[in-house]
Design a protein around this motif. Structure first.
Motif, PDB file in Angstrom:
ATOM      1  N   TYR A  31       0.870  -0.960  -0.137  1.00 38.14           N
ATOM      2  CA  TYR A  31       0.056  -0.109  -0.030  1.00 38.14           C
ATOM      3  C   TYR A  31       0.697   1.440   0.142  1.00 38.14           C
ATOM      4  O   TYR A  31       2.165   1.319   0.465  1.00 38.14           O
ATOM      5  CB  TYR A  31      -1.032   0.047   1.062  1.00 38.14           C
ATOM      6  CG  TYR A  31      -1.867  -1.327   1.123  1.00 38.14           C
ATOM      7  CD1 TYR A  31      -2.932  -1.218   0.400  1.00 38.14           C
ATOM      8  CD2 TYR A  31      -1.673  -2.372   1.664  1.00 38.14           C
ATOM      9  CE1 TYR A  31      -3.776  -2.163   0.048  1.00 38.14           C
ATOM     10  CE2 TYR A  31      -2.572  -3.457   1.472  1.00 38.14           C
ATOM     11  CZ  TYR A  31      -3.271  -3.053   0.691  1.00 38.14           C
ATOM     12  OH  TYR A  31      -4.388  -4.531   0.299  1.00 38.14           O
ATOM     13  N   PRO A  32       0.315   2.237  -0.886  1.00 42.52           N
ATOM     14  CA  PRO A  32       1.204   3.512  -1.067  1.00 42.52           C
ATOM     15  C   PRO A  32       1.374   4.467   0.029  1.00 42.52           C
ATOM     16  O   PRO A  32       1.332   5.666  -0.379  1.00 42.52           O
ATOM     17  CB  PRO A  32       0.508   4.099  -2.346  1.00 42.52           C
ATOM     18  CG  PRO A  32      -0.826   3.742  -2.153  1.00 42.52           C
ATOM     19  CD  PRO A  32      -1.054   2.239  -1.189  1.00 42.52           C
ATOM     20  N   GLY A  33       1.961   4.239   1.279  1.00 45.19           N
ATOM     21  CA  GLY A  33       2.335   5.157   2.180  1.00 45.19           C
ATOM     22  C   GLY A  33       3.974   5.446   2.325  1.00 45.19           C
ATOM     23  O   GLY A  33       4.455   4.245   2.694  1.00 45.19           O
TER      24      GLY A  33
ATOM     25  N   ALA B 174      12.012   0.297  -7.930  1.00 43.79           N
ATOM     26  CA  ALA B 174      10.781  -0.026  -8.587  1.00 43.79           C
ATOM     27  C   ALA B 174      11.272  -0.905  -9.816  1.00 43.79           C
ATOM     28  O   ALA B 174      11.099  -1.964 -10.133  1.00 43.79           O
ATOM     29  CB  ALA B 174       9.752   0.811  -9.044  1.00 43.79           C
ATOM     30  N   GLU B 175      12.299  -0.292 -10.640  1.00 44.35           N
ATOM     31  CA  GLU B 175      12.931  -0.777 -11.665  1.00 44.35           C
ATOM     32  C   GLU B 175      13.532  -1.827 -11.272  1.00 44.35           C
ATOM     33  O   GLU B 175      13.659  -3.201 -11.941  1.00 44.35           O
ATOM     34  CB  GLU B 175      13.742   0.131 -12.647  1.00 44.35           C
ATOM     35  CG  GLU B 175      14.238  -0.340 -13.908  1.00 44.35           C
ATOM     36  CD  GLU B 175      13.367  -0.914 -14.791  1.00 44.35           C
ATOM     37  OE1 GLU B 175      12.034  -0.470 -14.630  1.00 44.35           O
ATOM     38  OE2 GLU B 175      13.567  -1.886 -15.370  1.00 44.35           O
ATOM     39  N   TYR B 176      14.453  -1.858 -10.339  1.00 49.66           N
ATOM     40  CA  TYR B 176      15.407  -3.018  -9.718  1.00 49.66           C
ATOM     41  C   TYR B 176      14.565  -4.107  -9.199  1.00 49.66           C
ATOM     42  O   TYR B 176      14.713  -5.267  -9.392  1.00 49.66           O
ATOM     43  CB  TYR B 176      16.040  -2.318  -8.550  1.00 49.66           C
ATOM     44  CG  TYR B 176      16.910  -3.362  -7.843  1.00 49.66           C
ATOM     45  CD1 TYR B 176      18.243  -3.745  -8.652  1.00 49.66           C
ATOM     46  CD2 TYR B 176      16.857  -3.741  -6.677  1.00 49.66           C
ATOM     47  CE1 TYR B 176      18.998  -4.807  -7.688  1.00 49.66           C
ATOM     48  CE2 TYR B 176      17.642  -4.596  -5.819  1.00 49.66           C
ATOM     49  CZ  TYR B 176      18.749  -5.082  -6.693  1.00 49.66           C
ATOM     50  OH  TYR B 176      19.358  -5.870  -5.854  1.00 49.66           O
ATOM     51  N   THR B 177      13.267  -3.817  -8.711  1.00 47.77           N
ATOM     52  CA  THR B 177      12.541  -4.980  -8.050  1.00 47.77           C
ATOM     53  C   THR B 177      11.941  -5.636  -9.165  1.00 47.77           C
ATOM     54  O   THR B 177      11.721  -6.901  -9.222  1.00 47.77           O
ATOM     55  CB  THR B 177      11.274  -4.047  -7.289  1.00 47.77           C
ATOM     56  OG1 THR B 177      11.700  -3.502  -6.358  1.00 47.77           O
ATOM     57  CG2 THR B 177      10.336  -5.419  -6.659  1.00 47.77           C
TER      58      THR B 177
ATOM     59  N   TRP C 247       4.020 -11.558   3.473  1.00 51.52           N
ATOM     60  CA  TRP C 247       4.183 -10.126   2.820  1.00 51.52           C
ATOM     61  C   TRP C 247       3.047  -9.598   2.632  1.00 51.52           C
ATOM     62  O   TRP C 247       2.003 -10.086   2.071  1.00 51.52           O
ATOM     63  CB  TRP C 247       5.050 -10.248   1.339  1.00 51.52           C
ATOM     64  CG  TRP C 247       6.399 -10.503   1.748  1.00 51.52           C
ATOM     65  CD1 TRP C 247       6.813 -11.768   1.737  1.00 51.52           C
ATOM     66  CD2 TRP C 247       7.556  -9.756   2.002  1.00 51.52           C
ATOM     67  NE1 TRP C 247       8.372 -11.937   2.074  1.00 51.52           N
ATOM     68  CE2 TRP C 247       8.737 -10.281   2.140  1.00 51.52           C
ATOM     69  CE3 TRP C 247       7.650  -8.203   2.018  1.00 51.52           C
ATOM     70  CZ2 TRP C 247       9.891  -9.861   2.238  1.00 51.52           C
ATOM     71  CZ3 TRP C 247       8.838  -7.792   2.310  1.00 51.52           C
ATOM     72  CH2 TRP C 247       9.958  -8.628   2.708  1.00 51.52           C
ATOM     73  N   LEU C 248       2.700  -8.383   2.884  1.00 54.41           N
ATOM     74  CA  LEU C 248       1.367  -7.567   2.989  1.00 54.41           C
ATOM     75  C   LEU C 248       1.558  -6.945   1.471  1.00 54.41           C
ATOM     76  O   LEU C 248       2.067  -5.919   1.117  1.00 54.41           O
ATOM     77  CB  LEU C 248       1.374  -6.470   3.945  1.00 54.41           C
ATOM     78  CG  LEU C 248      -0.062  -5.679   3.719  1.00 54.41           C
ATOM     79  CD1 LEU C 248      -1.257  -6.676   3.952  1.00 54.41           C
ATOM     80  CD2 LEU C 248      -0.047  -4.532   4.720  1.00 54.41           C
ATOM     81  N   LEU C 249       0.915  -7.663   0.451  1.00 54.97           N
ATOM     82  CA  LEU C 249       0.894  -7.101  -0.800  1.00 54.97           C
ATOM     83  C   LEU C 249      -0.615  -6.621  -0.926  1.00 54.97           C
ATOM     84  O   LEU C 249      -1.522  -7.061   0.023  1.00 54.97           O
ATOM     85  CB  LEU C 249       1.213  -8.335  -1.924  1.00 54.97           C
ATOM     86  CG  LEU C 249       2.479  -9.066  -1.550  1.00 54.97           C
ATOM     87  CD1 LEU C 249       2.543 -10.232  -2.599  1.00 54.97           C
ATOM     88  CD2 LEU C 249       3.684  -8.067  -1.927  1.00 54.97           C
ATOM     89  N   ALA C 250      -0.965  -6.118  -2.121  1.00 55.69           N
ATOM     90  CA  ALA C 250      -2.183  -5.823  -2.475  1.00 55.69           C
ATOM     91  C   ALA C 250      -2.713  -6.755  -3.742  1.00 55.69           C
ATOM     92  O   ALA C 250      -1.816  -7.140  -4.463  1.00 55.69           O
ATOM     93  CB  ALA C 250      -2.653  -4.550  -2.963  1.00 55.69           C
TER      94      ALA C 250
ATOM     95  N   HIS D 275       0.180  -6.652  -6.337  1.00 54.61           N
ATOM     96  CA  HIS D 275       1.285  -5.354  -6.752  1.00 54.61           C
ATOM     97  C   HIS D 275       2.031  -5.300  -5.350  1.00 54.61           C
ATOM     98  O   HIS D 275       1.671  -5.491  -4.269  1.00 54.61           O
ATOM     99  CB  HIS D 275       0.582  -4.308  -7.247  1.00 54.61           C
ATOM    100  CG  HIS D 275       0.042  -3.469  -6.380  1.00 54.61           C
ATOM    101  ND1 HIS D 275      -0.999  -2.560  -6.673  1.00 54.61           N
ATOM    102  CD2 HIS D 275       0.225  -3.183  -4.880  1.00 54.61           C
ATOM    103  CE1 HIS D 275      -1.480  -1.544  -5.626  1.00 54.61           C
ATOM    104  NE2 HIS D 275      -0.724  -2.076  -4.543  1.00 54.61           N
ATOM    105  N   LEU D 276       3.101  -4.657  -5.507  1.00 54.33           N
ATOM    106  CA  LEU D 276       3.994  -4.187  -4.168  1.00 54.33           C
ATOM    107  C   LEU D 276       4.370  -2.945  -4.687  1.00 54.33           C
ATOM    108  O   LEU D 276       4.523  -2.451  -6.033  1.00 54.33           O
ATOM    109  CB  LEU D 276       5.195  -5.016  -3.812  1.00 54.33           C
ATOM    110  CG  LEU D 276       6.115  -5.312  -4.775  1.00 54.33           C
ATOM    111  CD1 LEU D 276       7.173  -4.332  -4.703  1.00 54.33           C
ATOM    112  CD2 LEU D 276       6.828  -6.705  -4.416  1.00 54.33           C
ATOM    113  N   ILE D 277       4.437  -1.798  -3.949  1.00 55.91           N
ATOM    114  CA  ILE D 277       4.631  -0.522  -4.140  1.00 55.91           C
ATOM    115  C   ILE D 277       6.133   0.015  -3.544  1.00 55.91           C
ATOM    116  O   ILE D 277       6.199   0.038  -2.115  1.00 55.91           O
ATOM    117  CB  ILE D 277       3.550   0.425  -3.730  1.00 55.91           C
ATOM    118  CG1 ILE D 277       2.165  -0.167  -4.251  1.00 55.91           C
ATOM    119  CG2 ILE D 277       3.703   1.977  -4.238  1.00 55.91           C
ATOM    120  CD1 ILE D 277       1.194   0.690  -4.405  1.00 55.91           C
ATOM    121  N   CYS D 278       7.119   0.400  -4.410  1.00 59.08           N
ATOM    122  CA  CYS D 278       8.190   0.991  -3.936  1.00 59.08           C
ATOM    123  C   CYS D 278       8.090   2.257  -3.517  1.00 59.08           C
ATOM    124  O   CYS D 278       8.603   3.230  -4.153  1.00 59.08           O
ATOM    125  CB  CYS D 278       9.405   0.681  -4.984  1.00 59.08           C
ATOM    126  SG  CYS D 278       9.528  -0.907  -5.434  1.00 59.08           S
TER     127      CYS D 278
END
Ligand SMILES: Cc1ncc(COP(=O)(O)O)c(C=O)c1O
Length: 414
Positions: free
Chosen positions: A43-45, A312-315, A348-351, A358-361
């Motif tokens: 989540y995007p915080g 994010a690119e690295y991920t 892992w808390l993904l959405a 997704h995961l958000i960097c």
């Protein structure tokens, strides 16, 4: 304090008890949040900014920005800081100086409600168009307004299908249109093209309003010059607890002043104009936003955007190297992947939305977290398949091992 047994927070916090140890309850909340933080990437915080100066100085009294940000009344308020925040965001979005109006909201949802409410009052027969990738607050607002909504398909990457939008607009071209574009869709961080949407409206000569729900990507894209309140766009809603990581839900809404036909009646009791969705408004949130902007400035925030995109690119590379697949939009912090095995999702808390996760960097997520995630994913992907259960005749037994259902998923944080 350490607990040898699982701690029942609900029991400890039960207000019907004769005595409650409030320190234990508060400590437990903090411990739980800290324990969850290292695997919370869905989540995007943002978690990189330090807001303690504001919390320490202002956190123990009420700051109420009741009414319009331009109102002078009240004793303890932060409207001067709120106006500075609105001016900074409006500058960033190149919103014409003579047309600016906005305020600090409780979040993206209130921003969408405020903007669409203003637009719908101006165009009361309008149909409200939004894509199937739009945030759930949009159909909710359509319902609150009692308006007619038209859902337009989004492609698999999350961007609105403009051909379908054109067809839906054409079919209803006798009515004005309020179109909601999303800048940073919730699942894939896709950005709808406001120039193309504006061109379709022009082509059919349809009057109305274009609103941009930019809850996540508003500030990052505006810092790049990729999001502007140009002639086609009438309003924008942005969340404050996402990219700026404000430690309380908040946001900013900007609406062109001419859209607001009704500028709010004067309320004698508060000596303020009733222009906002809520009456009392959180002055602490405005101060936190102001501080996050003042301390880092445009350059500091541009750097944060660049670092987060690099991660994010690295991920994407790391996940692809495990044999699982991942992708992202070029501007995005969000990394989209097929829903990983349950062993990974349990940790892992993904959405997750069915087959897609997704995961958000966000700024503050570290490379070591990405390494740990990729290692868990690699282990789960290469693990031997589970021992098959004995066959039975029941339908339930023939279901896949890992149904992509929602009920076990953690609730979104924002
Ligand atoms: C695109 C979009 N719009 C609106 C919202 C709602 O924002 P808030 O949670 O600040 O109300 C979100 C939150 O995830 C979002 O992703």
């Amino acid at each position: 304090m350490t607990h040898t047994h699982p701690f029942d927070l609900a029991l400890a916090a039960d207000l019907s008890q004769a005595s409650i140890d409030v320190t234990v309850v508060l400590d437990q909340l903090v411990q739980d949040a800290e324990r969850a933080a290292s695997t919370s990437v869905g989540y995007p915080g943002a978690v990189d900014l330090d807001h303690s100066a504001v919390m320490g100085r202002l956190g123990s009294r009420l700051w109420n920005n009741i009414g319009d940000p331009s109102d002078p009344g009240g004793t303890a308020h932060t409207r001067v800081l709120e106006q500075a925040v609105i001016a900074w965001v409006a500058d960033l979005l190149a919103m014409p100086a003579g047309e600016r109006w906005g305020y600090v909201t409780t979040g993206g949802t209130e921003g969408n409600l405020s903007a669409l409410h203003a637009a719908y009052r101006r165009w009361p027969t309008a149909r409200i168009y939004y894509s199937t990738a739009a945030h759930y607050s949009i159909p909710k607002v359509v319902g609150i307004l009692g308006a007619r909504g038209v859902a337009v398909e989004a492609g698999p990457d999350g961007e609105m299908d403009y051909t379908q939008l054109a067809a839906e607009l054409r079919r209803r071209r006798r009515y004005p249109a309020i179109v909601v574009a999303t800048a940073g869709t919730t699942m894939t961080e896709a950005v709808d093209d406001t120039t193309r949407i504006g061109a379709v409206l022009d082509e059919y000569g349809i009057r109305g309003h274009l609103h941009v729900d930019a809850a996540l990507s508003g500030i990052p894209l505006a810092l790049d010059g990729l999001l502007r309140l140009d002639d086609a766009v009438g309003s924008v809603a942005i969340s404050g607890h996402k990219f700026l990581g404000i430690p309380t839900p908040c946001g900013v809404v900007l609406v062109r002043d001419r859209i607001r036909r009704i500028h709010g009646s004067h309320v004698a009791y508060t000596n303020s104009a009733d222009t906002t969705i809520t009456g009392s408004r959180c002055g602490l949130a405005a101060a936190l936003l102001w501080h996050a902007i003042a301390v880092h400035g445009r350059e500091g925030h541009r750097w944060r955007v660049a670092e987060a995109r690099r991660l994010a690119e690295y991920t994407v590379e790391r996940i692809n190297a495990t044999g699982w697949s991942a992708w992202r939009h070029p501007h995005a912090f969000t990394v989209v992947l097929p829903t990983p095995p349950i062993a990974v999702r349990n940790k892992w808390l993904l959405a997750t939305d069915g087959p897609v996760s997704h995961l958000i960097c966000m700024p503050g997520i570290s490379r070591s977290q990405i390494h740990a995630f990729a290692a868990d994913l690699a282990a789960a992907v290469t693990a031997p398949p589970p021992v098959p259960r004995p066959r039975t005749q029941t339908a339930a037994a023939s279901r896949p091992e890992e149904p992509h259902d929602h009920h076990a998923e953690p609730q979104p944080a924002g």
